[in-house]
Design a protein around this motif. Structure first.
Motif, short mmCIF file in Angstrom:
data_model
loop_
_atom_site.label_atom_id
_atom_site.label_comp_id
_atom_site.label_asym_id
_atom_site.label_seq_id
_atom_site.Cartn_x
_atom_site.Cartn_y
_atom_site.Cartn_z
N ASP A 133 0.81 -1.22 0.00
CA ASP A 133 0.00 0.00 0.00
C ASP A 133 0.85 1.28 0.00
O ASP A 133 0.31 2.38 -0.09
CB ASP A 133 -0.95 0.00 1.20
CG ASP A 133 -0.20 -0.09 2.53
OD1 ASP A 133 1.00 -0.47 2.52
OD2 ASP A 133 -0.80 0.20 3.57
N GLN A 134 2.17 1.14 0.12
CA GLN A 134 3.05 2.30 0.12
C GLN A 134 3.83 2.46 -1.18
O GLN A 134 4.55 3.44 -1.35
CB GLN A 134 4.04 2.20 1.29
CG GLN A 134 3.41 2.31 2.66
CD GLN A 134 2.94 3.73 2.95
OE1 GLN A 134 3.55 4.69 2.51
NE2 GLN A 134 1.86 3.85 3.71
N LEU A 135 3.70 1.49 -2.09
CA LEU A 135 4.52 1.52 -3.31
C LEU A 135 4.26 2.77 -4.15
O LEU A 135 5.19 3.39 -4.68
CB LEU A 135 4.26 0.26 -4.14
CG LEU A 135 4.82 -1.05 -3.57
CD1 LEU A 135 4.41 -2.22 -4.45
CD2 LEU A 135 6.34 -0.98 -3.48
N GLU A 136 2.97 3.13 -4.30
CA GLU A 136 2.64 4.25 -5.17
C GLU A 136 3.10 5.59 -4.60
O GLU A 136 3.19 6.57 -5.33
CB GLU A 136 1.13 4.29 -5.41
CG GLU A 136 0.60 3.09 -6.17
CD GLU A 136 1.23 2.96 -7.54
OE1 GLU A 136 1.51 4.01 -8.16
OE2 GLU A 136 1.45 1.83 -7.99
N ARG A 137 3.43 5.63 -3.31
CA ARG A 137 3.84 6.89 -2.69
C ARG A 137 5.35 7.06 -2.66
O ARG A 137 5.85 8.08 -2.17
CB ARG A 137 3.29 6.98 -1.27
CG ARG A 137 1.77 6.92 -1.17
CD ARG A 137 1.33 7.33 0.22
NE ARG A 137 1.76 8.69 0.53
CZ ARG A 137 1.73 9.20 1.77
NH1 ARG A 137 1.31 8.47 2.79
NH2 ARG A 137 2.15 10.44 1.98
N GLU A 182 6.79 10.24 -4.27
CA GLU A 182 6.32 11.55 -3.83
C GLU A 182 7.48 12.33 -3.22
O GLU A 182 8.31 11.76 -2.49
CB GLU A 182 5.20 11.40 -2.80
CG GLU A 182 3.93 10.80 -3.37
CD GLU A 182 2.84 10.70 -2.32
OE1 GLU A 182 3.09 11.17 -1.19
OE2 GLU A 182 1.76 10.17 -2.63
N HIS A 196 8.79 12.17 0.66
CA HIS A 196 8.06 11.10 1.36
C HIS A 196 9.05 10.07 1.88
O HIS A 196 9.88 9.56 1.12
CB HIS A 196 7.07 10.43 0.41
CG HIS A 196 6.37 9.25 1.02
ND1 HIS A 196 5.45 9.39 2.03
CD2 HIS A 196 6.47 7.92 0.78
CE1 HIS A 196 5.01 8.20 2.39
NE2 HIS A 196 5.61 7.29 1.64
N ARG A 244 11.67 9.78 -11.04
CA ARG A 244 10.40 9.83 -11.77
C ARG A 244 10.33 11.05 -12.67
O ARG A 244 9.90 10.97 -13.83
CB ARG A 244 9.22 9.82 -10.81
CG ARG A 244 7.87 9.80 -11.54
CD ARG A 244 6.71 9.76 -10.59
NE ARG A 244 6.61 10.97 -9.77
CZ ARG A 244 5.64 11.21 -8.90
NH1 ARG A 244 4.69 10.31 -8.72
NH2 ARG A 244 5.63 12.32 -8.19
N THR A 277 8.31 5.69 -18.07
CA THR A 277 7.45 5.46 -16.90
C THR A 277 8.28 4.80 -15.81
O THR A 277 9.31 4.16 -16.07
CB THR A 277 6.26 4.56 -17.26
OG1 THR A 277 6.73 3.34 -17.85
CG2 THR A 277 5.32 5.26 -18.24
N HIS A 305 8.01 2.27 -12.33
CA HIS A 305 7.17 1.27 -11.67
C HIS A 305 7.91 0.70 -10.46
O HIS A 305 9.14 0.60 -10.46
CB HIS A 305 6.82 0.14 -12.64
CG HIS A 305 6.22 0.61 -13.93
ND1 HIS A 305 4.87 0.89 -14.06
CD2 HIS A 305 6.79 0.89 -15.13
CE1 HIS A 305 4.64 1.30 -15.30
NE2 HIS A 305 5.78 1.31 -15.96
N PHE A 306 7.12 0.30 -9.45
CA PHE A 306 7.67 -0.28 -8.23
C PHE A 306 7.05 -1.66 -8.02
O PHE A 306 5.90 -1.91 -8.38
CB PHE A 306 7.38 0.60 -7.01
CG PHE A 306 7.93 1.99 -7.13
CD1 PHE A 306 9.27 2.25 -6.87
CD2 PHE A 306 7.13 3.05 -7.51
CE1 PHE A 306 9.79 3.53 -6.98
CE2 PHE A 306 7.63 4.33 -7.63
CZ PHE A 306 8.96 4.56 -7.36
N GLY A 307 7.83 -2.55 -7.42
CA GLY A 307 7.34 -3.89 -7.12
C GLY A 307 8.25 -4.57 -6.12
O GLY A 307 9.17 -3.96 -5.55
#
Length: 462
Positions: free
Chosen positions: A401-405, A408, A411, A433, A442, A444-446
């Motif tokens: 749930d923190q990957l997309e942040r 930032e 952050h 980014r 683009t 991406h995180f994983g």
């Protein structure tokens, strides 16, 4: 593309449906003749007219009756002579048709047979006059004195049908031409709106996009003018912010230089070393903040005065091999999993990118991996028309749930940790980014196969 997703298609569909409904309304109105004695019920002659037709035919000798029939057979009903009475239809005759038959019998003073087929809409309309009667004809049969039968059917005569067919073809052709003209007009009207949408998307991708042309209807021109004014104000504010940050950074660099010189006079060697490290990190934070502000404000115009973003063809794999070798010389555990030695000599993953920007992306990703793990694994792949740079670590990883942040600005997953414990300022991935987007790629995180975080930079091939 659905009708609801495109303004031109939606307006065109509305006009086409309206045109079709208009034509159906015209047909329906023509199919509803007046039902009273003063009207023309079911496209048949009135009782008085039927009596006049019968009288005119009966006074003629049999040889001239055919000519007389041809004279009467030219209206909205068909008139013909029959040697024998046609077989009656089995469909039930409703009340309205019974009244019409009684009117014919009273006017002629002789038996008149009236029957009808049940039309496709008879279940709802019964024998009422209406569009259903165009497919469910009413037939009147009268016995003539001197022999023969007069048959009148509620359908247009052959000549009238030919005339109506030609009119229908002309009306259809005219309707198609009208629809095409309307669609062209709608498309021309909606095109400025499409240009406004494209301009908004272009402004979201880069603040240096040209102004929108103020064309089209007045409302669209006003919208384009308002957007251009808003874009100018936003670009001005972003430029002013960058100039202000540049001035602040210049002054901070001056004071940091003074602090660095004064730190040399600290007698305690351990304290002097920590002070110099803190000052260096502060200078790096100032530089990262300036770089990110410049990237965020210009979106493709340039990074900063010391690092111009001029694109050039770069062999991504060769550049990464060089950077990995430099990291290994520094004693860092950085592995390149791409089989470089097995790569054909003519195979190159060329991207159009500023070389310094690629170096910065690699350094930030590897630095982040080594900060949170003991090793960094670098991999280069090709996916269609894109090159993939993947950097993974063996650290604790990041919750899903923190990957997309992660990208930032400023952050940090654990704000309680200080920079000395391994946490950065929170600008490294944000800069990655911004640089990636600037080059048309683009980020991406994983989760990495070795247990930590995997960061993928995808850039279009040249």
């Amino acid at each position: 593309m659905s009708l609801a997703a495109n303004l031109t298609m939606r307006l065109g569909a509305i006009m086409i449906v309206g045109f079709v409904l208009l034509q159906l309304g015209i047909v329906a109105s023509l199919g509803y003749p007046d039902g009273g004695e003063a009207g023309r019920p079911y496209s048949l002659p009135r009782p008085s007219q039927l009596a006049a037709i019968v009288e005119a035919i009966e006074v003629q000798p049999p040889a001239r009756r055919t000519q007389m029939i041809e004279a009467f057979d030219g209206a909205l009903y068909t008139v013909r002579l029959a040697g024998a009475a046609p077989p009656p239809r089995r469909a039930a005759v409703g009340t309205a048709l019974q009244r019409l038959g009684n009117g014919y019998r009273m006017q002629l003073g002789r038996p008149v047979r009236l029957d009808a087929r049940r039309g496709p809409l008879g279940r709802w309309f019964g024998d009422r006059s209406g569009p259903g009667r165009l497919l469910a004809l009413v037939r009147v049969t009268v016995a003539l004195r001197g022999g023969g039968w007069l048959v009148i059917e509620s359908r247009p005569s052959a000549g009238m049908r030919t005339y109506l067919r030609r009119r229908s073809i002309l009306a259809t052709a005219g309707g198609i031409v009208l629809i095409l003209i309307l669609l062209l007009a709608v498309r021309q009207t909606a095109r400025p709106i499409s240009r406004v949408a494209a301009g908004v998307r272009g402004f979201a991708a880069g603040h240096d996009t040209p102004d929108l042309p103020e064309l089209g209807p007045r409302d669209v021109r006003e919208l384009a003018r308002a957007f251009n004014e808003m874009k100018g104000r936003i670009a001005g504010l972003m430029a002013e912010r960058t100039r202000m940050l540049a001035a602040i950074a210049h002054d901070l660099r001056t004071y940091l230089t003074r602090l660095r010189l004064r730190a040399e006079f600290i007698d305690d060697e351990a304290q002097r070393r920590r002070a110099i490290t803190d000052i260096g990190e502060m200078a790096m934070l100032v530089d990262d903040t300036m770089l990110f502000a410049a990237l965020d404000s210009e979106h493709g115009g340039g990074a900063d005065a010391d690092e111009p973003m001029r694109r050039a063809p770069v062999d991504l794999l060769a550049a990464v091999v060089r950077l990995v070798a430099a990291r290994r010389e520094m004693g860092q555990t950085v592995m390149l999993s791409t089989p470089v030695d097995q790569r054909p000599a003519d195979e190159r993953l060329v991207v159009r990118a500023p070389p310094l920007a690629l170096d910065r992306i690699f350094d930030n990703l590897v630095g982040n991996a080594l900060r949170h793990g003991s090793q960094a694994e670098v991999r280069i792949e090709q996916a269609g028309r894109f090159a993939r740079l993947i950097v993974a670590d063996d650290g604790p990883g990041v919750p899903a749930d923190q990957l997309e942040r992660l990208a930032e600005p400023f952050h940090r997953l654990d704000p309680s940790r200080d920079r000395g414990a391994g946490a950065g300022a929170g600008l490294g991935l944000a800069i990655v980014r911004a640089l990636t987007v600037q080059m048309g790629g683009t980020l991406h995180f994983g989760r990495a196969a070795i247990g930590g975080l995997a960061v993928e930079v995808r850039l279009p091939l040249a």
